[in-house]
Enzyme design. Structure first.
Site, PDB file in Angstrom:
ATOM      1  CB  SER A 128      -8.756  18.788  66.567  1.00  0.00           C
ATOM      2  OG  SER A 128      -9.130  17.415  66.458  1.00  0.00           O
ATOM      3  CE  LYS A 129     -11.377  23.861  61.813  1.00  0.00           C
ATOM      4  NZ  LYS A 129     -11.106  24.332  60.430  1.00  0.00           N
ATOM      5  NE  ARG A 130      -8.539  13.873  65.991  1.00  0.00           N
ATOM      6  CZ  ARG A 130      -8.563  12.921  66.923  1.00  0.00           C
ATOM      7  NH1 ARG A 130      -9.544  12.023  66.907  1.00  0.00           N
ATOM      8  NH2 ARG A 130      -7.630  12.846  67.849  1.00  0.00           N
ATOM      9  N   GLY A 141     -15.928  17.606  66.937  1.00  0.00           N
ATOM     10  CA  GLY A 141     -17.176  18.383  66.910  1.00  0.00           C
ATOM     11  C   GLY A 141     -16.896  19.868  66.989  1.00  0.00           C
TER      12      GLY A 141
END
Length: 585
Positions: A323-325, A327
Site C-alpha cells: 500500500s501507499k504506506r 512508498g
C-alpha cells in the site's frame, strides 16, 4: 414449466414454488490437458447433479495452460476501475493477461469498469490508459481502439445488463425482493445471535404473483435477487490454485440489480465477460470469492464458463498487502521517478513467474515466448524496491549509449541544472557519473553534488577536522600560489592529462603523495571528502565555470571563485572555531 440444465446451465432447475427431482445430467467437457490437481469425472464429463429443495453440485474441470480445449481463440481482458492510479498489482495482472494472449495468438481486451459513478473519473481512466501504453501493453480491443464486442466501458452497457436481468426474471432464476433496509438489518442481527452466516432468509423467494403485483402497485422499491440452491457445492479448477470449492449454504440469495435499477459488480462482470467471449479470466486472488456468484450467473444465463486463474497478491516486505504506506506503488509514480518501462515490466513479471531457469532479464518479446500460466506461483510475491532499482540500473546499462546519454542530458536540462542537453560537457559528465546511475533521476542528484561546494560544512565534520589538522593551510597556500601564477589554470586547460602532470609535480614540491596529497586537494577544490575521480571532477568543475553551461539558479561556485574565497580564510582562527560555528560561516 421447469427448464432443464445444459452445459451452459440455463435455469438451475428452479421455478416459483416448484419442486421436483431431476436426474443427473452428464455433459461433455472441453478436452483439456489436466493439471496434477484437476479432478476429472469419467469420460471427461462435467457432473451437474440436481436434487429436491433447490440443491445441486457442480464440478467444473477447467484446467491446463491451453486455450480452453476448443477451437475458440483465446480472449483475455484487463478490467480496471478508474478510481485512482494504476497500482503495480494491477499492472502485473494486465501484464500476465497480455503475455498469455500473445503467447497463445489471442486477443488482449481492455475494459473500463466505471459503474462506481461517485469515484470514477475521466482523469483516472486517462492515467490508466497512459500507464498501460507506457509499459508497452497494447490492447487489441477497448477504449481508443474499438472492436466488435463494444462498448468497452461498463457505464455504456446498462441496457445490456437490464436485458439479461429481465431474462433471468422471466426464467425464474431471479425474483423481486421488496425487503426494506430495516428488515435486512434485522435478518443480520438474528443470524448473528444464532451464530449463523449473515445470508438472506429468502422472504420473497416464494411470494405469489399477487403479492408481488401488490407491492409493485404501491411503488415499493425492489431489488432483483438470484435464487441460490440451499445445499450443495460448486468446484472449479483454477489454473493457478488447483481445485477450489464453495458450499452454497453460506451464500444466500444475492442481489443482481439494485432498487435504483443499477446492476451490481458480479452481475456486470459476468455479462461482460460472456458477451465479450472471454475465454480466460486472469485476475487477482482477492476476486476468488466472487467466482462463486459469477459461476452461478454463467450457468443461469446459458453462457459457457471461462477458465479462471487467480494471481497472488503483491506483498510488502512485512508481508502485508502493498500500500501507499510502503512508498511508491503506482506505475505513474515510478515513471516520474525515472524508471524505465522495460525494467518495470521485467520486474513485475518475476513477481510470481519464472521461466524455470535462473534467468532474470527479459525483454517483453522474450517473455511472450517463454510465458506459461503453469509457471505462475500461487504464493504471495514480495515487492523489493531495492531489487527493482538494481534491475532498472541493469536495463539502463543495456541501452545504447547515445540513447542513454540523450535521456540524461534532457534530465539535467529539464531539472534546471544545465541550460543545454548535449555537447562535450554532458558527455564527459555522463562518463564520470554513470556508475552511480540506477534510475535516470539519479543523474540529477549526482551532478548537483558534483557542482556543489560545501567547504565549511565538510570541515565541520569529524573527518574534515582531521584533514584541517593535517596541514591543510600549508597545502592551500601552495595551491593559491599555483593559481595566482596561472600554472594551475593552464594545466586544467589541457584537461585530465594536464591535471595529472601538474598534480604530480605539486606533490613533489610539498613532499606529499597518496591520501596526504589528494584529500586536502579534494577538500579545497571540491569542498568534499569523497566523490568520483578527482582529476576528472576538477576538470569538469573548471569547464562548467568557463563555459557558462550551468544555470544561475543552481548556486554553482566556479573554480576561480572557490580559490579566491580560500584567500579570505583565516586558518589560525578557523582551526580554533567549534564545528557548529564553522558550519554557520
Amino acid at each position: 414449466m421447469m427448464k432443464m440444465a445444459t452445459l451452459a446451465g440455463i435455469g438451475i432447475g428452479v421455478g416459483c414454488g416448484t419442486r421436483m427431482a431431476v436426474p443427473e445430467i452428464l455433459l461433455p467437457t472441453r478436452l483439456l490437458r489436466p493439471s496434477l490437481q484437476t479432478r476429472k469425472t469419467s469420460n471427461s464429463f462435467i457432473s451437474i447433479s440436481f436434487v429436491p429443495k433447490r440443491t445441486f453440485s457442480i464440478s467444473a474441470s477447467i484446467s491446463g495452460d491451453s486455450n480452453g480445449g476448443s477451437d475458440r481463440q483465446v480472449r483475455v481482458r484487463f478490467a480496471p476501475s478508474p478510481t485512482g492510479y494504476l497500482h503495480v498489482g494491477g499492472a502485473r495482472t494486465a501484464l500476465f493477461n497480455y503475455l498469455y494472449a500473445r503467447s497463445k495468438g489471442g486477443k488482449f481486451i481492455l475494459r473500463i469498469e466505471d459503474t462506481d459513478l461517485e469515484r470514477s473519473t475521466k482523469e483516472s481512466e486517462e492515467a490508466v490508459l497512459r500507464d498501460l501504453s507506457w509499459l508497452g501493453l497494447a490492447w487489441d480491443e477497448g477504449p481508443g481502439v474499438g472492436g466488435d464486442y463494444g462498448p468497452y466501458r461498463q457505464s455504456e452497457r446498462n441496457d445490456l445488463y437490464k436485458q439479461y436481468a429481465e431474462k433471468l426474471l422471466q426464467s425464474g432464476q431471479v425474483y423481486r425482493c421488496f425487503c426494506s433496509n430495516e428488515e435486512l438489518e434485522q435478518m443480520k442481527e438474528i443470524a448473528k445471535e444464532k451464530q449463523l452466516p449473515p445470508v438472506y432468509t429468502g422472504k420473497w423467494a416464494t411470494a405469489t404473483d399477487e403479492e408481488v403485483q401488490e407491492e409493485l402497485a404501491k411503488g415499493t422499491p425492489c431489488t432483483y435477487r438470484f435464487r441460490v440452491p440451499k445445499e450443495g457445492s460448486l468446484t472449479i479448477t483454477d489454473l493457478i490454485r488447483g481445485e477450489v470449492s464453495w458450499n452454497l449454504d453460506t451464500l444466500g440469495d444475492f442481489v443482481v440489480m439494485r432498487s435504483n435499477g443499477q446492476p451490481v459488480y458480479n452481475f456486470c462482470v459476468t455479462v461482460d465477460d460472456a458477451t465479450m467471449a472471454i475465454t480466460h479470466v486472469i485476475r487477482a486472488e482477492e476476486h476468488l470469492p466472487n467466482t462463486l456468484r459469477q459461476a452461478l450467473i454463467y450457468k443461469a444465463l446459458g453462457f459457457p464458463m471461462p477458465s479462471f486463474a487467480h494471481v497472488s497478491l503483491i506483498l510488502a516486505p512485512d508481508r502485508s498487502k502493498l500500500s501507499k504506506r510502503h512508498g511508491a506503488t503506482s506505475v505513474g509514480q515510478f515513471r516520474e521517478m525515472g524508471y524505465l518501462p522495460q525494467a518495470i515490466v521485467n520486474y513485475l513479471a518475476l513477481l510470481g513467474w519464472s521461466d524455470g531457469t535462473n534467468a532474470e532479464f527479459f525483454t517483453l518479446e522474450q517473455m511472450v515466448e517463454k510465458f506459461s500460466i503453469d509457471r505462475v506461483n500461487k504464493s504471495g510475491a514480495i515487492f523489493d524496491s531495492v531489487k527493482l532499482r538494481w534491475m532498472n540500473g541493469q536495463h539502463l546499462k543495456a541501452l545504447p549509449t547515445d540513447e542513454l546519454l540523450k535521456s540524461i542530458g534532457e534530465q539535467w536540462r529539464s531539472a534546471g541544472i544545465l541550460n543545454e542537453s548535449e555537447g562535450l560537457f554532458i558527455e564527459d559528465a555522463f562518463k564520470l557519473l554513470e556508475g552511480g546511475i540506477d534510475v535516470i533521476t539519479d543523474a540529477e542528484k549526482l551532478l548537483s553534488d558534483l557542482l556543489s561546494y560545501p567547504f565549511h560544512a565538510t570541515l565541520s565534520s569529524s573527518e574534515g577536522r582531521e584533514i584541517l589538522e593535517d596541514g591543510l593551510s600549508v597545502v592551500a597556500e601552495s595551491l593559491l600560489a599555483a593559481y595566482d601564477s596561472g600554472e594551475l589554470l593552464s594545466a586544467l586547460e589541457e584537461g585530465k592529462p594536464g591535471w595529472q602532470k601538474w598534480v604530480k609535480a605539486f606533490g613533489k614540491s610539498l613532499k606529499r603523495k597518496g591520501k596526504s596529497l589528494f584529500m586536502p586537494l579534494r577538500v579545497l577544490l571540491t569542498g568534499k571528502l569523497h566523490g568520483p575521480d578527482m582529476g576528472e571532477s576538477i576538470v569538469l568543475i573548471y569547464r562548467a565555470g568557463s563555459s557558462g553551461i550551468v544555470t544561475p539558479q543552481v548556486g554553482f561556485v566556479p573554480l576561480e571563485q572557490r580559490l579566491e574565497s580560500l584567500k579570505q580564510v583565516n586558518w589560525e582562527a578557523f582551526g580554533k572555531v567549534e564545528p557548529a560555528t564553522v558550519a554557520s560561516h
